[in-house]
Design a protein around this motif. Structure first.
Motif: not given
Length: 310
Positions: A163-185
């Motif tokens: 095992g090793r520590p993740s060099p890019s651990y940043a869960p809050e960035k993932i939450v923000a990055a995938y808070n994307r506008p939804l495709p148009s209906p």
């Protein structure tokens, strides 16, 4: 492999495995160490993996709580409240171990943003709890993007027996990055504006529309509940009004509610809301009945879209 459990704090490692043997090498000792230490253990993984683990555990399997993640976690938004919290809250006061595999080959691109946000939100949801949640990732069959995101949502990566520590651990960035506008209906989506006076009418019209689109009688009750919760939230917390759209997509009926509210808590709907905080309970009910929930929120605008199939 050194067990990631043992520290009296929350731990959330990812296990990158290649093939069945690496899967078992990374999961079976984790389970057995927990059982030997008197810890409650749950395994929530896709059905075929359940069978493999049960066979490998032998008699020890009888002491483990097993959950088919393809059923319980079909909607990633209900994994935290209905799978992880449901188990850990039954065992407060003692360390708990869980294997949770919410992302597997075959998850659709429509589901994936909700899956990866779920993985990111596990961290704040269990911060300070004496819980270890081990998340297996099929490194041979999952897209490279999925593995890259796993580095951002897990503080420790286990692979090849180490095992090793993740060099890019940043869960809050993932939450923000995938808070994307939804495709148009689609243009065919039926659109209805509503306020407090129209709540009853819009709900009846929505259920009738869903029935015409082919939603089964057995699921119309779930649909009615989800519409009622979302439209009420719009009136109470989303500026007093909203817009509802309904359409069919493949074999599912899709409903979207947009309003002028803002979901400031990323865990809204995934854990019981803090005392006095508006919203959350209704959204949790929507998660509990829907096959998938997608959300986009920002200051002054929120869209919640849910999917129901046969």
């Amino acid at each position: 492999m050194t067990s990631p459990a043992g520290a009296e704090a929350f731990a959330h490692p990812a296990l990158f495995y290649r093939g069945e043997q690496e899967y078992l090498d990374g999961t079976v000792p984790f389970v057995r160490e927990g059982l030997e230490g008197g810890e409650p253990v749950a395994v929530a993984v896709p059905g075929p993996a359940l069978d493999v683990l049960k066979d490998a555990l032998g008699a020890d399997a009888s002491a483990v709580h097993f959950v088919d993640m393809t059923v319980a976690g079909r909607n990633p938004g209900r994994i935290i409240p209905n799978v992880l919290r449901a188990f850990t809250d039954r065992h407060r006061g003692t360390p708990v171990r869980i294997i949770g595999e919410p992302i597997w080959p075959g998850r659709s691109s429509l589901e994936y943003p909700a899956c990866v946000q779920h993985e990111a939100l596990i961290n704040p949801a269990f911060e300070g709890r004496d819980v270890t949640i081990l998340c297996p990732y099929d490194a041979d069959r999952l897209d490279e993007r999925v593995l890259t995101d796993a580095y951002a949502t897990h503080p420790v990566i286990l692979s090849g027996g180490g095992g090793r520590p993740s060099p890019s651990y940043a869960p809050e960035k993932i939450v923000a990055a995938y808070n994307r506008p939804l495709p148009s209906p689609p243009a065919s989506a039926e659109r209805t504006r509503f306020g407090a006076r129209e709540l009853s009418d819009v709900r009846h019209r929505a259920v009738a529309r869903a029935a015409r689109l082919g939603l089964s009688d057995g699921r119309l009750g779930d649909f009615a509940l989800a519409v009622a919760e979302l439209t009420t939230n719009s009136v109470l917390h989303g500026g007093g009004s909203g817009t509802l759209r309904i359409w069919s997509e493949d074999s599912q009926v899709v409903c979207e509610v947009r309003d002028r509210g803002y979901l400031s808590d990323p865990l809204a709907g995934r854990r019981p809301p803090a005392g006095g905080r508006p919203g959350g309970r209704g959204l949790m009910l929507v998660h509990s009945v829907a096959d998938l929930v997608r959300i986009h929120t920002g200051p002054g605008s929120t869209a919640v879209r849910f999917y129901l199939g046969p």
